[in-house]
Design an enzyme around this catalytic site. Structure first.
Site, PDB file in Angstrom:
ATOM      1  N   ASP A 330      13.307  29.321  28.023  1.00  0.00           N
ATOM      2  CA  ASP A 330      11.990  29.256  28.822  1.00  0.00           C
ATOM      3  C   ASP A 330      11.178  30.323  27.457  1.00  0.00           C
ATOM      4  O   ASP A 330      12.549  30.431  26.688  1.00  0.00           O
ATOM      5  CB  ASP A 330      11.821  30.733  29.694  1.00  0.00           C
ATOM      6  CG  ASP A 330      12.145  29.659  30.937  1.00  0.00           C
ATOM      7  OD1 ASP A 330      12.271  28.924  31.076  1.00  0.00           O
ATOM      8  OD2 ASP A 330      12.482  30.975  32.679  1.00  0.00           O
ATOM      9  N   ASP A 647      13.488  32.036  35.621  1.00  0.00           N
ATOM     10  CA  ASP A 647      12.860  33.804  36.392  1.00  0.00           C
ATOM     11  C   ASP A 647      12.467  33.490  37.333  1.00  0.00           C
ATOM     12  O   ASP A 647      12.955  34.178  38.355  1.00  0.00           O
ATOM     13  CB  ASP A 647      12.439  34.028  35.605  1.00  0.00           C
ATOM     14  CG  ASP A 647      11.052  33.559  34.652  1.00  0.00           C
ATOM     15  OD1 ASP A 647      10.385  32.411  35.423  1.00  0.00           O
ATOM     16  OD2 ASP A 647      10.436  34.136  33.842  1.00  0.00           O
ATOM     17  N   ASP A 651      11.994  27.928  40.239  1.00  0.00           N
ATOM     18  CA  ASP A 651      13.357  27.427  38.865  1.00  0.00           C
ATOM     19  C   ASP A 651      14.617  27.501  39.758  1.00  0.00           C
ATOM     20  O   ASP A 651      15.436  26.803  39.455  1.00  0.00           O
ATOM     21  CB  ASP A 651      13.671  28.765  37.504  1.00  0.00           C
ATOM     22  CG  ASP A 651      12.397  28.618  37.134  1.00  0.00           C
ATOM     23  OD1 ASP A 651      12.010  27.773  36.936  1.00  0.00           O
ATOM     24  OD2 ASP A 651      11.982  29.835  36.217  1.00  0.00           O
TER      25      ASP A 651
HETATM   26  P1  ATP Z   1       7.623  30.644  30.677  1.00  0.00           P
HETATM   27  O1  ATP Z   1       8.304  29.008  31.246  1.00  0.00           O
HETATM   28  O2  ATP Z   1       8.095  30.501  28.695  1.00  0.00           O
HETATM   29  O3  ATP Z   1       7.971  31.992  30.697  1.00  0.00           O
HETATM   30  P2  ATP Z   1       5.142  30.836  30.127  1.00  0.00           P
HETATM   31  O4  ATP Z   1       5.100  32.685  31.154  1.00  0.00           O
HETATM   32  O5  ATP Z   1       3.842  31.171  29.144  1.00  0.00           O
HETATM   33  O6  ATP Z   1       6.586  29.864  30.171  1.00  0.00           O
HETATM   34  P3  ATP Z   1       3.959  30.659  33.431  1.00  0.00           P
HETATM   35  O7  ATP Z   1       4.163  31.744  33.711  1.00  0.00           O
HETATM   36  O8  ATP Z   1       4.487  29.483  33.594  1.00  0.00           O
HETATM   37  O9  ATP Z   1       4.681  29.877  32.144  1.00  0.00           O
HETATM   38  O10 ATP Z   1       1.946  30.754  32.871  1.00  0.00           O
HETATM   39  C1  ATP Z   1       1.442  29.360  32.287  1.00  0.00           C
HETATM   40  C2  ATP Z   1       0.341  29.965  32.623  1.00  0.00           C
HETATM   41  O11 ATP Z   1      -0.383  30.238  32.902  1.00  0.00           O
HETATM   42  C3  ATP Z   1       0.307  30.577  31.313  1.00  0.00           C
HETATM   43  O12 ATP Z   1       0.881  29.743  29.979  1.00  0.00           O
HETATM   44  C4  ATP Z   1      -1.044  31.116  31.155  1.00  0.00           C
HETATM   45  O13 ATP Z   1      -2.327  30.473  31.112  1.00  0.00           O
HETATM   46  C5  ATP Z   1      -0.632  31.264  32.874  1.00  0.00           C
HETATM   47  N1  ATP Z   1      -0.728  32.397  33.295  1.00  0.00           N
HETATM   48  C6  ATP Z   1       0.352  32.738  33.037  1.00  0.00           C
HETATM   49  N2  ATP Z   1       0.214  34.346  34.202  1.00  0.00           N
HETATM   50  C7  ATP Z   1      -0.542  34.389  34.835  1.00  0.00           C
HETATM   51  C8  ATP Z   1      -0.982  35.523  35.683  1.00  0.00           C
HETATM   52  N3  ATP Z   1      -0.163  36.387  35.470  1.00  0.00           N
HETATM   53  N4  ATP Z   1      -2.263  35.239  36.164  1.00  0.00           N
HETATM   54  C9  ATP Z   1      -2.417  33.739  35.948  1.00  0.00           C
HETATM   55  N5  ATP Z   1      -2.631  33.321  34.816  1.00  0.00           N
HETATM   56  C10 ATP Z   1      -1.512  33.372  34.406  1.00  0.00           C
END
Ligand code: ATP
Length: 910
Positions: A330, A647, A651
């Protein structure tokens, strides 16, 4: 009313009163401690493991040891007291050694189990804290999030879109929708207690808060604890294979021993003496210490991993780690620091820069040269309101004392999701805080974020009863739900060209490696929506917030190390493709030969097409957790051994399907941790690489002492076997054979188990997972060294015996000391895959000490007069020592030189 149904129809005040807890503050630490002393830990009692006494007695259960004891008893009865007592003493010593090894192994395994004990987020003394779930007491307020396992039996006092899967208790696998409202109606079956959460069940969606009503064996799960099987097989594939091998070796050893005994008798040796020698030989030649030493090497290696912040949940993964050929990681928090700061906004047609760093809520908003005051900018003000209201994180001020003068320092910390923390900080920079907005708005409902839908929304209401939906999420996702845009303070219809403009600005920010969120709202009236889809439509777009999330410093080096070690690194992220690519380039994951892809493209591809592409893809962006499973399978199909991080709840399938499932210790959900075989206690990518390095070195060490033990045993059997075949007298008496065994199975072998890694451990390609433990030189080493040790020991014996045929004891002393010394020299040879000349013999101090003490013991049994008759030894002179030393060092030297002359091999790791 049944105890379990007792709290169903109670109101929140009644519950709080009954459990003596203030719902805003939670229990105080002192009250909690007092209750814990009364009710005990929140733990299900498990069946006890083997007691030390049983473990010790088990050491004598071995068939050959029993035969030896019986034979010794007979020899004692026949008057050979000294021999009998000495043999029994050695057998007991051997048993103690085995006991110590197994006891240590068992203890380290228990310690490992405790490390992965579950945690809970609890309100204590007005603060949210993470504590071990075992410390929960009735009356505690626990916060619940999707992916958690419920840590005790709870009555829910708040439930937002909360769904719990209770199959562990009810057998029903469809998640149950939960509520915080009282339920009337007396006795209610478990599956219908919708305002309760039960220990061990799993939250699949939503958030909530629960009040602990029962812990440990008092819980519903506790009542059926005896039905749950808690034992887990902890044997690794190698341990299983060694167990099989052990069985074969027993048969071979017994067969050869029988041949030795029979040929000895045919050549005129005393039948009884031959029998005793044969049984001793069998006891010595059977490598009964092997499984325990393997367990110790694994357990000690696992402890080294813990020091490097990797917690092994499933022992077999230690072996698989050495075979890993691709790591799918990730991005957020693993490759990056997860310390987010909003630096850019885009709203009302222009870009706004935000100054300040970290979580400190001071900074300014500027557009071009113009400084903006948020209160006077309606669009910016609305954006900040959404940022703070559609948010579950807390920004906390902490006072610490630092420096020599212990001056009071103010520091800021975020509790909750760092992305949301960054938005709280953003709001505070514009003087929009939770306290300030809560004066006007209160939250009515939440549709929480999950990485599948990539957005979240809340319904808020003001004093006048006016309602509003506020949403934030990935720009490309949220924009699809917007019909208007807020411009100059007024919503105007969102035209295709405006939509395009937003996306291109989103791209510009992403190319700067910023992680972007869009924020939107709408007025709401009428009934409360049941599903998110009802509420999250027809939204008014307000703006974009771009945040930096710097890469972790140490990751770049770790990726370089992986490249040298033949391990590919792949980034998998829910983030935007442009952001992902920018960071992948900074980290060296994406180079010229690498490819990138996004989730939409993957969904459109057939499995075959995707498998072909997967070869070169280094960055997977905007993927949903379901894609991860597809990625794991495609890579495995290409013969890769895949390590996959994760996480969230979703997943778990990919983590499970991968060869090494890795969960995040800090941000990971319980479900992902349970599915994983490795947990990173610092969520850091570099820790994965450290664990792989340890995994490789542990496997190396196991191969080292297998080489040592088995070659030593081959040598021992061969001396006796060849001597009997050639019609010579017995080169070793039983007590000597047993003593050699004690020395070889003992300290030196254990010290090999903690041998430091070879320098080139991470410069070799990964090991093939199907490869035998004897591959790449180990089998050759065992046979060549075993053969030479046997031959040279026999030669030394023969030389001495020929010189003085009537001084058999002297010749036997020479054979005995040559054999022991040859093994003590050979142990250094085992430290390198190549030869003894490739490593500094002093670099493993425990081994040097083990060898020195074994050599000292040898001298004691040779020179201490009271021991001489027991061990059938005599003192040797200089000339004899020269013979012993020459014969003992020849096997290792000779084989080492031959190995040096053989064409250079660059071994895979192993
Ligand atoms: P990784 O998979 O590397 O951990 P990530 O944390 O960016 O990546 P996600 O958490 O699935 O992946 O987030 C995907 C998208 O959702 C982000 O790019 C962001 O635009 C949006 N996002 C992340 N956190 C939030 C939140 N708390 N509320 C609303 N949108 C969110």
């Amino acid at each position: 009313m049944a105890e379990g149904s007792r709290y169903l129809d109670w109101g929140k005040e009644q519950l709080a009163d009954h459990f003596g807890v203030d719902p805003a503050e939670g229990l105080t630490e002192t009250a909690a401690k007092k209750r814990r002393n009364q009710v005990g830990p929140n733990r299900l009692t498990e069946g006890s493991s083997l007691s030390p006494a049983v473990l010790l007695l088990n050491q004598f259960k071995d068939f050959m040891v029993l035969v030896l004891l019986a034979a010794t008893l007979v020899s004692g009865l026949l008057g050979e007291y000294t021999d009998a007592i000495a043999i029994i003493a050695i057998v007991v010593l051997n048993a103690i050694l085995g006991f110590v090894q197994e006891f240590r192994a068992e203890k380290s395994l228990t310690a490992l189990k405790e490390l992965s004990a579950p945690m809970a987020r609890v309100r204590r003394g007005g603060e949210w804290k993470r504590i071990p779930a075992a410390d929960l007491v009735p009356g505690d307020l626990v916060s619940l999030e999707s992916g958690d396992r419920i840590p005790a039996d709870l009555r829910l006092i708040q439930a937002d879109n909360l769904y719990i899967e209770e199959s562990a208790l009810t057998g029903e696998s469809v998640p149950v929708s939960k509520t915080d409202q009282p339920i009337q109606g007396g006795k209610v079956p478990l599956g219908d207690r919708k305002n309760m959460g039960f220990l061990g069940t799993m939250i699949v969606r939503g958030t909530g808060t629960g009040l602990v009503v029962a812990t440990g064996m008092q819980t519903e799960m506790g009542k059926i604890a005896h039905l749950i099987q808690t034992t887990e097989t902890m044997q690794t594939p190698l341990q299983n294979r060694l167990e099989q091998l052990g069985k074969v070796l027993i048969i071979v050893a017994l067969f050869l021993t029988a041949v030795v005994v029979l040929t000895g008798i045919v050549h005129g040796h005393d039948a009884y003496k031959m029998f005793l020698a044969g049984v001793s030989l069998a006891v010595a030649a059977i490598p009964e210490g092997l499984p325990a030493i393997v367990t110790i090497a694994l357990a000690l290696g696992v402890q080294r991993m813990i020091r490097r912040r990797a917690i092994v949940r499933k022992l077999p993964s230690v072996e698989t780690l050495g075979c890993a050929s691709v790591i799918c990681s990730d991005k957020t928090g693993t490759l990056t620091q997860n310390k987010m700061t909003v630096t850019h906004l885009w709203l009302d047609g222009h870009q706004v820069e935000v100054s300040g760093s970290g979580f400190e809520p001071t900074g300014e908003f500027t557009s071009g040269k113009r400084k903006l005051v948020p209160k006077r900018e309606p669009v910016l003000n609305r954006l900040l309101e959404i940022a703070v209201l559609c948010n579950n994180a807390e920004l906390i001020r902490e006072n610490t004392r630092e420096g020599m003068l212990k001056r009071k320092q103010e520091s800021w910390r975020v509790d909750g999701d760092p992305t949301e923390g960054a938005l709280m900080v953003l709001g505070a920079k514009g003087k929009v805080t939770r306290e300030s907005v809560m004066k006007q708005w209160k939250r009515v409902k939440e549709f929480p974020f999950d990485s599948e839908r990539k957005m979240m929304s809340v319904l808020v209401e003001n004093r006048q009863g006016q309602q509003m939906v506020m949403a934030k999420g990935a720009p490309d996702v949220l924009l699809n739900r917007c019909t208007h845009i807020l411009q100059g303070g007024r919503p105007t219809p969102l035209t295709p060209s405006m939509r395009q403009k937003i996306l291109s600005n989103n791209n510009q920010l992403a190319a700067m490696a910023l992680r972007n969120l869009a924020l939107a709202y709408r007025e709401w009236s009428g009934v409360q929506p049941k599903q998110e889809a009802d509420m999250e439509k027809g939204l008014i777009f307000v703006g974009l917030a771009g945040m930096i999330d710097p890469p972790r410093e140490e990751v770049k080096d770790a990726i370089r190390k992986c490249r040298r070690a033949g391990i590919q690194t792949v980034m998998i992220t829910g983030d935007h493709q442009t952001t992902a690519v920018a960071i992948a380039k900074q980290l060296g994951i994406l180079t010229d030969d690498g490819d990138t892809i996004n989730g939409n493209e993957i969904s459109r591809m057939s499995d075959e097409e995707f498998e072909k592409r997967a070869k070169t893809i280094r960055v997977y962006a905007r993927v949903s957790p379901e894609h991860k499973l597809k990625i794991v399978k495609a890579l495995q199909k290409q013969g890769h051994v895949v390590a996959m991080t994760g996480d969230g709840v979703n997943d778990a399938p990919a983590i499970k399907a991968s060869d090494i499932g890795i969960a995040m210790g800090i941000t990971g959900t319980d479900v992902s941790k349970e599915a994983s075989s490795l947990v990173l206690s610092d969520d850091n990518f570099a820790t994965i690489v450290a664990a792989i390095e340890e995994g490789r070195s542990i496997y190396d060490n196991i191969r080292k002492f297998i080489s040592y033990l088995l070659a030593s045993n081959v040598g021992e059997i061969l001396v006796m076997f060849l001597a009997m075949l050639a019609g010579m007298p017995l080169p070793l008496v039983p007590i000597q054979i047993l003593w050699v065994n004690l020395v070889t199975d003992g300290l030196p072998a254990m010290a090999l188990g903690v041998d430091p890694a070879e320098e080139d451990t991470m410069d070799r390609p990964p090991r093939n997972s199907r490869e035998s433990v004897f591959a790449r030189g180990v089998g050759w080493k065992i046979i060549s060294r075993g053969l030479l040790i046997g031959l040279f020991t026999l030669a030394a014996f023969w030389v001495s015996y020929n010189e003085a045929p009537d001084d058999l004891v002297r010749a036997q002393t020479i054979a005995f000391s040559t054999l022991v010394l040859a093994q003590l020299i050979y142990v250094f040879d085992c430290r390198s895959q190549l030869s003894i000349f490739h490593r500094n013999p002093l670099s493993n101090l425990p081994l040097v000490l083990a060898v020195a003490s074994s050599a000292l013991l040898l001298l004691v049994v040779m020179y201490y007069p009271p021991l001489q008759p027991i061990f059938h030894t005599v003192s040797l002179g200089v000339r004899e020592w020269a013979l012993v030393i020459a014969a003992a060092s020849m096997p290792t030297l000779l084989a080492g030189v031959v190995d040096l002359l053989r064409p250079a091999r660059r071994p895979a790791h192993g």
